[in-house]
Scaffold this motif. Sequence first.
Motif, PDB file in Angstrom:
ATOM      1  N   THR A   1       0.891  -1.205   0.093  1.00 40.29           N
ATOM      2  CA  THR A   1       0.132  -0.009  -0.076  1.00 40.29           C
ATOM      3  C   THR A   1       0.832   1.308   0.032  1.00 40.29           C
ATOM      4  OG1 THR A   1      -0.210   0.214   2.327  1.00 40.29           O
ATOM      5  CG2 THR A   1      -1.896  -1.311   1.284  1.00 40.29           C
ATOM      6  N   GLY A   2       2.007   1.205   0.391  1.00 33.07           N
ATOM      7  CA  GLY A   2       3.014   2.293   0.621  1.00 33.07           C
ATOM      8  C   GLY A   2       2.265   3.115   1.646  1.00 33.07           C
ATOM      9  N   LYS A   3       1.440   2.814   2.717  1.00 31.56           N
ATOM     10  CA  LYS A   3       0.871   3.434   3.698  1.00 31.56           C
ATOM     11  C   LYS A   3       1.780   3.152   5.049  1.00 31.56           C
ATOM     12  CE  LYS A   3      -3.648   3.580   1.891  1.00 31.56           C
ATOM     13  NZ  LYS A   3      -5.079   3.225   2.037  1.00 31.56           N
ATOM     14  N   ASN A   4       1.459   3.972   6.100  1.00 28.27           N
ATOM     15  CA  ASN A   4       1.939   3.529   7.605  1.00 28.27           C
ATOM     16  C   ASN A   4       1.478   2.272   7.769  1.00 28.27           C
ATOM     17  OD1 ASN A   4       2.259   3.511  10.176  1.00 28.27           O
ATOM     18  ND2 ASN A   4       2.513   5.964  10.336  1.00 28.27           N
ATOM     19  N   PRO A   5       2.180   1.292   8.185  1.00 29.96           N
ATOM     20  CA  PRO A   5       2.007   0.096   8.604  1.00 29.96           C
ATOM     21  C   PRO A   5       1.046   0.096   9.796  1.00 29.96           C
ATOM     22  CG  PRO A   5       4.303   0.153   9.183  1.00 29.96           C
ATOM     23  CD  PRO A   5       3.745   1.536   8.360  1.00 29.96           C
ATOM     24  N   ASP A   6       0.848   1.095  10.601  1.00 32.84           N
ATOM     25  CA  ASP A   6       0.087   1.030  11.775  1.00 32.84           C
ATOM     26  C   ASP A   6      -1.275   1.109  11.465  1.00 32.84           C
ATOM     27  OD1 ASP A   6       2.092   1.348  13.454  1.00 32.84           O
ATOM     28  OD2 ASP A   6       1.979   3.497  13.809  1.00 32.84           O
ATOM     29  N   GLU A   7      -1.833   1.588   9.959  1.00 27.94           N
ATOM     30  CA  GLU A   7      -3.050   1.311   9.473  1.00 27.94           C
ATOM     31  C   GLU A   7      -3.543  -0.066   9.536  1.00 27.94           C
ATOM     32  OE1 GLU A   7      -3.748   3.753   5.954  1.00 27.94           O
ATOM     33  OE2 GLU A   7      -2.565   5.515   6.819  1.00 27.94           O
ATOM     34  N   LEU A   8      -2.594  -1.095   9.277  1.00 22.00           N
ATOM     35  CA  LEU A   8      -3.027  -2.526   9.337  1.00 22.00           C
ATOM     36  C   LEU A   8      -3.703  -2.794  10.657  1.00 22.00           C
ATOM     37  CD1 LEU A   8      -3.308  -5.312   8.286  1.00 22.00           C
ATOM     38  CD2 LEU A   8      -0.976  -5.621   9.033  1.00 22.00           C
ATOM     39  N   GLY A   9      -3.054  -2.252  11.710  1.00 17.32           N
ATOM     40  CA  GLY A   9      -3.816  -2.673  13.038  1.00 17.32           C
ATOM     41  C   GLY A   9      -5.115  -1.784  13.055  1.00 17.32           C
ATOM     42  N   GLU A  10      -5.079  -0.616  12.698  1.00 18.03           N
ATOM     43  CA  GLU A  10      -6.475  -0.012  12.680  1.00 18.03           C
ATOM     44  C   GLU A  10      -7.398  -0.769  11.839  1.00 18.03           C
ATOM     45  OE1 GLU A  10      -5.532   3.988  11.391  1.00 18.03           O
ATOM     46  OE2 GLU A  10      -3.858   4.347  13.035  1.00 18.03           O
ATOM     47  N   ALA A  11      -6.984  -1.243  10.764  1.00 18.60           N
ATOM     48  CA  ALA A  11      -8.125  -2.049   9.738  1.00 18.60           C
ATOM     49  C   ALA A  11      -8.591  -3.290  10.505  1.00 18.60           C
ATOM     50  CB  ALA A  11      -7.430  -2.362   8.491  1.00 18.60           C
ATOM     51  N   ALA A  12      -7.609  -3.961  11.038  1.00 26.18           N
ATOM     52  CA  ALA A  12      -7.811  -5.175  11.943  1.00 26.18           C
ATOM     53  C   ALA A  12      -8.830  -4.880  13.163  1.00 26.18           C
ATOM     54  CB  ALA A  12      -6.619  -5.972  12.298  1.00 26.18           C
ATOM     55  N   TYR A  13      -8.378  -3.843  13.665  1.00 24.36           N
ATOM     56  CA  TYR A  13      -9.284  -3.528  14.957  1.00 24.36           C
ATOM     57  C   TYR A  13     -10.632  -3.184  14.630  1.00 24.36           C
ATOM     58  CZ  TYR A  13     -10.803  -0.970  19.260  1.00 24.36           C
ATOM     59  OH  TYR A  13     -11.347  -0.590  20.307  1.00 24.36           O
ATOM     60  N   ALA A  14     -10.816  -2.434  13.173  1.00 25.78           N
ATOM     61  CA  ALA A  14     -12.187  -2.133  13.031  1.00 25.78           C
ATOM     62  C   ALA A  14     -13.059  -3.332  12.597  1.00 25.78           C
ATOM     63  CB  ALA A  14     -12.145  -1.304  11.599  1.00 25.78           C
ATOM     64  N   ARG A  15     -12.396  -4.355  12.246  1.00 36.26           N
ATOM     65  CA  ARG A  15     -13.043  -5.612  12.365  1.00 36.26           C
ATOM     66  C   ARG A  15     -13.130  -6.463  13.597  1.00 36.26           C
ATOM     67  NH1 ARG A  15     -10.865  -8.384   7.035  1.00 36.26           N
ATOM     68  NH2 ARG A  15     -11.883 -10.175   8.061  1.00 36.26           N
ATOM     69  N   GLY A  16     -12.898  -5.874  14.584  1.00 33.34           N
ATOM     70  CA  GLY A  16     -12.945  -6.463  15.765  1.00 33.34           C
ATOM     71  C   GLY A  16     -11.887  -7.706  16.318  1.00 33.34           C
ATOM     72  N   ALA A  17     -10.560  -7.149  15.677  1.00 31.27           N
ATOM     73  CA  ALA A  17      -9.430  -7.904  16.367  1.00 31.27           C
ATOM     74  C   ALA A  17      -8.541  -6.969  16.991  1.00 31.27           C
ATOM     75  CB  ALA A  17      -8.612  -8.561  15.146  1.00 31.27           C
ATOM     76  N   SER A  18      -8.702  -7.230  18.349  1.00 34.49           N
ATOM     77  CA  SER A  18      -7.699  -6.714  19.189  1.00 34.49           C
ATOM     78  C   SER A  18      -7.038  -7.188  20.013  1.00 34.49           C
ATOM     79  CB  SER A  18      -8.713  -5.434  20.081  1.00 34.49           C
ATOM     80  OG  SER A  18      -8.044  -4.914  21.103  1.00 34.49           O
ATOM     81  N   SER A  19      -5.693  -7.022  19.948  1.00 37.67           N
ATOM     82  CA  SER A  19      -4.511  -7.933  20.496  1.00 37.67           C
ATOM     83  C   SER A  19      -4.505  -7.540  22.051  1.00 37.67           C
ATOM     84  CB  SER A  19      -3.227  -7.544  20.021  1.00 37.67           C
ATOM     85  OG  SER A  19      -2.217  -8.579  20.436  1.00 37.67           O
ATOM     86  N   GLY A  20      -4.365  -8.937  22.772  1.00 33.68           N
ATOM     87  CA  GLY A  20      -4.065  -8.981  24.143  1.00 33.68           C
ATOM     88  C   GLY A  20      -2.605  -8.342  24.590  1.00 33.68           C
ATOM     89  N   PHE A  21      -1.908  -8.412  23.479  1.00 34.65           N
ATOM     90  CA  PHE A  21      -0.440  -8.215  23.963  1.00 34.65           C
ATOM     91  C   PHE A  21      -0.127  -6.665  23.322  1.00 34.65           C
ATOM     92  CE2 PHE A  21      -0.177 -12.830  23.269  1.00 34.65           C
ATOM     93  CZ  PHE A  21       0.694 -13.065  24.393  1.00 34.65           C
ATOM     94  N   PRO A  22       0.806  -6.002  23.910  1.00 37.68           N
ATOM     95  CA  PRO A  22       1.735  -6.305  24.974  1.00 37.68           C
ATOM     96  C   PRO A  22       1.116  -6.381  26.340  1.00 37.68           C
ATOM     97  CG  PRO A  22       2.148  -4.181  24.324  1.00 37.68           C
ATOM     98  CD  PRO A  22       1.272  -4.579  23.288  1.00 37.68           C
TER      99      PRO A  22
END
Length: 209
Positions: A151-172
């Motif tokens: 995508t050429g985008k900030n990789p942090d946006e991947l975490g935001e996209a996953a979070y928007a679909r209900g995936a929230s990591s228990g780590f760290p």
Amino acid sequence: MDVDGFWDLIERSGRETDTRDTRVAWLVDELSRRPVQQIIDYEIWWTKAQNRACTVDLFAAYRFVFCSGSLDGFEYFVNWLISLGREAFEAVSDCPDRLIELPQVHHVLELRRSYVRSAEIRPQDSERLWEESPEFELLAGVAYHAYEQVTGKNPDELGEAAYARGASSGFPLVPAIGAVPHGEQWDFDDEQELARRLPRIARHRRDQR
């Protein structure tokens, strides 16, 4: 990408490479040739796997088998457990006491014992210890590298996209803010409780004394 596709990638990466660096590179390359949606799917399944393993009893198993109480180390251990493939991961996630039955664990413990007995640790020995350590920090970042490449985008946006679909990591894990392994907390110094919850690991500890 469904859960079967996720585990297929994890297991193929282990079969088709021979070092951790090449395994990470293989996964990044494989994901980079797929649509962005599949990269997000992969990250969601990765997060779900991590969360499934983020339990008090598995943390205790990790602590007693590998003599480490590090929370960061536990996260990297969970990554390593995922790297072993679906069968091993699910067996240990469902029953943390089975950790001591994994042949990969016995290999790691014997490798450590051999280096303790060794009169001299050579550079190649240290490299092997790292390569076969029961912690695999870098494996967690493959989807982020692939997302950035595609995508050429900030990789942090991947975490935001996953979070928007209900995936929230228990780590760290950060106890100060309440981020701890889930499940009933118990006293790891209580030998009777250890024997009740993790009888195989308790027997292993007694045999090693």
